[in-house]
Enzyme design. Sequence first.
Site, PDB file in Angstrom:
ATOM      1  CB  SER A  12      -5.332 -14.285 -29.241  1.00 44.38           C
ATOM      2  OG  SER A  12      -4.225 -13.929 -30.032  1.00 44.38           O
ATOM      3  CG  ASN A  13      -2.841 -15.799 -34.041  1.00 44.99           C
ATOM      4  OD1 ASN A  13      -3.238 -15.286 -35.074  1.00 44.99           O
ATOM      5  ND2 ASN A  13      -1.927 -15.238 -33.278  1.00 44.99           N
ATOM      6  NE  ARG A  60      15.812 -27.979 -29.480  1.00 47.52           N
ATOM      7  CZ  ARG A  60      14.982 -27.011 -29.086  1.00 47.52           C
ATOM      8  NH1 ARG A  60      13.745 -26.968 -29.566  1.00 47.52           N
ATOM      9  NH2 ARG A  60      15.379 -26.113 -28.216  1.00 47.52           N
ATOM     10  CG  LEU A  88       8.619 -27.380 -33.962  1.00 46.55           C
ATOM     11  CD1 LEU A  88       7.406 -27.107 -34.825  1.00 46.55           C
ATOM     12  CD2 LEU A  88       8.345 -28.491 -32.953  1.00 46.55           C
ATOM     13  CG  HIS A 104       7.385 -13.980 -37.475  1.00 43.18           C
ATOM     14  ND1 HIS A 104       8.053 -14.480 -36.369  1.00 43.18           N
ATOM     15  CD2 HIS A 104       8.007 -12.824 -37.799  1.00 43.18           C
ATOM     16  CE1 HIS A 104       9.041 -13.651 -36.067  1.00 43.18           C
ATOM     17  NE2 HIS A 104       9.042 -12.648 -36.913  1.00 43.18           N
ATOM     18  CG  LEU A 139      13.136 -19.488 -36.016  1.00 39.53           C
ATOM     19  CD1 LEU A 139      12.211 -20.607 -35.577  1.00 39.53           C
ATOM     20  CD2 LEU A 139      13.937 -18.958 -34.834  1.00 39.53           C
ATOM     21  CD  GLN A 168      -5.029  -5.929 -40.007  1.00 38.65           C
ATOM     22  OE1 GLN A 168      -5.213  -6.567 -41.048  1.00 38.65           O
ATOM     23  NE2 GLN A 168      -5.959  -5.156 -39.490  1.00 38.65           N
ATOM     24  CD  GLU A 169      -0.132 -11.831 -34.761  1.00 35.61           C
ATOM     25  OE1 GLU A 169      -0.310 -12.943 -34.238  1.00 35.61           O
ATOM     26  OE2 GLU A 169       0.628 -10.977 -34.284  1.00 35.61           O
TER      27      GLU A 169
HETATM   28  C1  GRF Z   1       1.368 -13.561 -31.507  1.00 40.71           C
HETATM   29  O1  GRF Z   1       1.998 -12.323 -31.672  1.00 40.71           O
HETATM   30  C2  GRF Z   1       1.798 -14.464 -32.635  1.00 40.71           C
HETATM   31  O2  GRF Z   1       2.129 -13.750 -33.800  1.00 40.71           O
HETATM   32  C3  GRF Z   1       3.010 -15.112 -32.120  1.00 40.71           C
HETATM   33  O3  GRF Z   1       2.701 -15.380 -30.762  1.00 40.71           O
HETATM   34  C4  GRF Z   1       1.922 -14.289 -30.267  1.00 40.71           C
HETATM   35  C5  GRF Z   1       0.850 -14.815 -29.354  1.00 40.71           C
HETATM   36  O4  GRF Z   1      -0.074 -15.487 -30.126  1.00 40.71           O
HETATM   37  N1  GRF Z   1       3.306 -16.299 -32.861  1.00 40.71           N
HETATM   38  P1  GRF Z   1      -1.422 -16.140 -29.497  1.00 40.71           P
HETATM   39  O5  GRF Z   1      -2.221 -15.017 -28.869  1.00 40.71           O
HETATM   40  O6  GRF Z   1      -0.981 -17.163 -28.449  1.00 40.71           O
HETATM   41  O7  GRF Z   1      -2.112 -16.739 -30.677  1.00 40.71           O
END
Ligand code: GRF
Length: 198
Positions: A12-13, A60, A88, A104, A139, A168-169
């Site tokens: 979603s971000n 890793r 990472l 975050h 982290l 808000q993100e």
């Molecule tokens: C969100 O809460 C973001 O802050 C965290 O992962 C969650 C899912 O993000 N990093 P998204 O919908 O996959 O962007």
Amino acid sequence: KKYVILISGRGSNMEALLAADLPGECAAVISNRPDAAGLAFARQQGVATAVVDHRDYPERAAFDAALAAEIERHAPDLVLLAGFMRVLGDHFVRRLTGRMLNIHPSLLPAFPGLHTHRAALAAGVRIHGCTVHFVTPALDSGPIVIQAAVPVLDGDDETTLATRVLMQEHVIYPQAAAWFLQGRLRLLNGRVVSDVPQ
Ligand code: GRF
């Protein structure tokens, strides 16, 4: 200017970033999961996608090297971690210091790590929120670029609180990315230097 977005799931971000008409081109959406739902959205938007599946790598360091190679193939000015769920390694992060951001879902330094909304509710805080920060080896503790606060309301549960923070993100992450791509934001000797309106 070019940027890449790294996702592990819903994205979603990533959607908010792609919808924000940033002053630069999204060179690729890269995921560590072939089934990340966000990959389909990116493809629909005509954005190049790539998968570097962490299950393909014995350890890793090999995964990090493959991911770094894929990122560098696009020669991005900015790497945006957006719901990216892999920790990472220091070497990987150091190569991208100053040009990698993360979002975050808490008001850092409060509640680093996972399940931040559950932790906020358990702590009984009245104000919660989200943070965009430069990524450093430690982290969830890199120099903070921008934050947004939301109230914790009576009757909130993890889902209602997460939803309020996520909205808000989707505001602050495109803002931070735009500032960086406009050359108004950078990391200098471990500190955020910017000429953005406070
Ligand atoms: C969100 O809460 C973001 O802050 C965290 O992962 C969650 C899912 O993000 N990093 P998204 O919908 O996959 O962007």
